[in-house]
Design an enzyme around this catalytic site. Structure first.
Site: not given
Length: 584
Positions: A228, A249-252, A202, A153
């Site tokens: 992201s 950080i939340g599902g990326s 992001l 990434k």
């Protein structure tokens, strides 16, 4: 990464010199330069990557990618990472041939789904040549990832290359050093050959930016690849990579993995290094983490064990000194010849938004197959309270933007680039503080809420007495472009810091046709239900999550391995080869 093994790569320009003054340029010029730089990197791949007319592409471009490669290149790039490593470790494949095949498929992937920020042909092939020479001399691999091409990434730092978090204003930022994971995997024999797209800021679960445009899903180009780490998801999904590095950080990591029919892993925060990355700033109270995404399950454990074998806590004090544990969480009963019985919780929905029919079908199919082995698995229903979901979701979004989004807005202002709809949507959610952000007392309150949420989940887990929890990875399969907004199915586990593995189960097919007889419980649920039309999602992968408690990373991957081997995941071939597909 040591210069002695890179050879010619060091003499080739690694970033556009003009971009060093990117803040003085209009954002349109910056984006044009970055795209030209990307295209130039692909043009150096040999043999030349074929052009494609995107006006006439089918929705599913897996066979299209195959048709643009040789039989040999297709066979190499569709092998799993472990097989490739073993073939190179035994001398039956060379790192040069494997790397070149993945470079070409990455170039093809860019033409089909727009997932690449650059490929690194000189750097990667010089590295591959070095590894082949090492093998010839020593008759053994250099490390556990000897010769394996790994994609990255873009915002994960690689020395001498840009890292911009998809902000035009940061497109001239050059990484002064390699990210910690890059260093560790390089020492283990990895080859870094491709860097992938990500969304502006992001903070989307889609991937679109003013720098590179929109990345689409290789199974259905009308759908999103996720975000992201969406460029990674699309590249690995189209088999332009077999293993890549994302961040979460939340599902990326998990959303792109589910959307593209992949295995992905979000480790417990502070278990492995984050290292040097680009971004708009750190999030107070919610830690992000790096992690692997792969076409198969086995490399996830190899990735984690390799990282932790380097004792990263000795140089990074933020990492807890917990080595990768080898003792099994589910030891085999020598009398019965089977692992100890596994107790699995099942969360069918989060109490706020009911998943679309394919996700429910996927859970039902997994549970039914597990229940066929009552001596190995016990199923327990997990009732997720809507209030717990809402509190976790509101808390995480507030902590993501504790400054009211000021850093994000400043980055956009530097180049004059417009804020994109999904960026604007998330930064203006009611739960997000207004600029200038939180005062310290508000921040203390939110961090207290995090502790409350973590305590609630811990008590509930203990009361259920479960080993792992099966849950949706999202309220649907890959959404239509510009519609992906709901993150609670993944972000709740970032709040409680639980390790989570995503895995493919099936895909949308004729079984999902027909009326969906469901009465929504609220406005969000009603809007989501209205999005469902099976015809729009045909062929899209169905992915689920398996969750374990904090620092039980080994346990969740071991549990998924046992489940996969017992019930045979995924249940269908997500990307079957067409026998009459034309080849170069």
């Amino acid at each position: 990464m040591g210069g002695s093994v890179l050879g010619k790569a060091e003499s080739f320009p690694l970033a556009s010199e003009k971009l060093l003054q990117s803040e003085l340029q209009p954002w349109q010029d910056i984006a044009k330069e970055r795209q030209q730089y990307r295209d130039a990197s692909i043009s150096r791949v040999e043999p030349r990557v074929p052009d494609v007319d995107t006006r006439f592409l089918p929705l599913n471009v897996l066979d299209t990618a195959r048709s643009m490669l040789t039989h040999r290149e297709t066979d190499i790039t569709e092998k799993c990472s472990i097989d490739l490593i073993n073939l190179m470790a035994s001398g039956n494949l060379t790192a040069v041939e494997v790397t070149n095949a993945f470079l070409r498929r990455a170039g093809v992937a860019q033409n089909l789904v727009n997932c690449i920020t650059e490929v690194l042909p000189e750097r990667a092939l010089n590295r591959a040549k070095y590894l082949d020479e090492y093998y010839q001399k020593h008759k053994k691999p250099i490390g556990p990832f000897h010769g394996l091409p790994i994609s990255v990434k873009e915002h994960i730092a690689m020395k001498g290359l840009t890292f911009d978090a998809a902000f035009c204003s940061k497109a001239g930022d050059i990484a002064p050093d390699d990210n910690a994971l890059i260093k560790i995997l390089f020492d283990a024999g990895a080859i870094f050959y491709a860097r992938t797209t990500e969304p502006q800021s992001l903070m989307h679960i889609e991937t679109d930016s003013n720098l590179y445009g929109t990345t689409v899903n290789p199974f259905n180009r009308n759908l999103t690849c996720g975000g992201s780490s969406g460029g990674e998801g699309a590249l690995i999904g189209i088999r332009g990579s077999s293993l890549g590095i994302g961040s979460d950080i939340g599902g990326s990591i998990r959303v792109p993995s589910a959307n593209n029919g992949l295995y992905g892993f979000k480790p417990t925060q502070k278990r492995i290094p984050k290292g040097l990355m680009a971004g708009a700033g750190s999030s107070e109270g919610i830690e992000g983490t790096l992690g692997p995404m792969s076409t198969t399950l086995e490399p996830l454990s190899l990735f984690m064990s390799t990282i932790l074998a380097s004792n990263p806590w000795e140089t990074d004090p933020s990492i807890l000194p917990i080595p990768w544990r080898q003792e099994p969480s589910f030891p085999v009963d020598t009398t019965a010849g089977k692992p100890r019985k596994m107790k699995i919780g099942v969360m069918r929905w989060d109490g706020v938004i009911m998943p679309h029919p394919p996700i429910t079908r996927g859970i039902n199919e997994v549970v039914a197959k597990l229940e066929a082995f009552p001596d190995q698995f016990e199923i327990v229903e997990w009732n997720q309270e809507a209030a717990d979901t809402i509190l976790a979701c509101d808390t995480v979004t507030a902590l993501w933007f504790a400054d009211g989004g000021q850093r994000l807005y400043r980055e956009l202002e530097k180049s004059g680039e417009p804020i994109l709809p999904l960026t604007e949507w998330i930064v203006t959610l009611p739960s997000v503080p207004k600029p200038p952000g939180l005062i310290i007392q508000d921040l203390w309150k939110l961090k207290s809420d995090v502790t409350k949420i973590q305590t609630t989940y811990a008590a509930k887990w203990l009361a259920a007495g479960i080993d792992v929890l099966l849950a949706p990875a999202a309220p649907g399969v890959a959404p239509r472009l510009q519609t992906a907004k709901y993150t609670s199915y993944t972000s709740m586990w970032n709040v409680v810091e639980y390790p989570v593995a995503v895995f493919p189960v099936s895909k949308v097919d004729d079984r999902d046709l027909g009326a969906w007889n469901y009465t929504p419980v609220g406005k969000q649920d009603e809007d989501h239900a209205a999005e469902w039309d099976a015809n729009d999602f045909m062929g899209a992968p169905i992915g689920l999550q398996l969750v374990a408690r904090r620092f039980q990373d080994e346990k969740v991957l071991e549990a998924l391995t046992i489940i996969k081997n017992t019930i045979g995941l995924p249940f269908v071939d997500l990307a079957p080869r067409s026998p009459d597909s034309p080849r170069l």
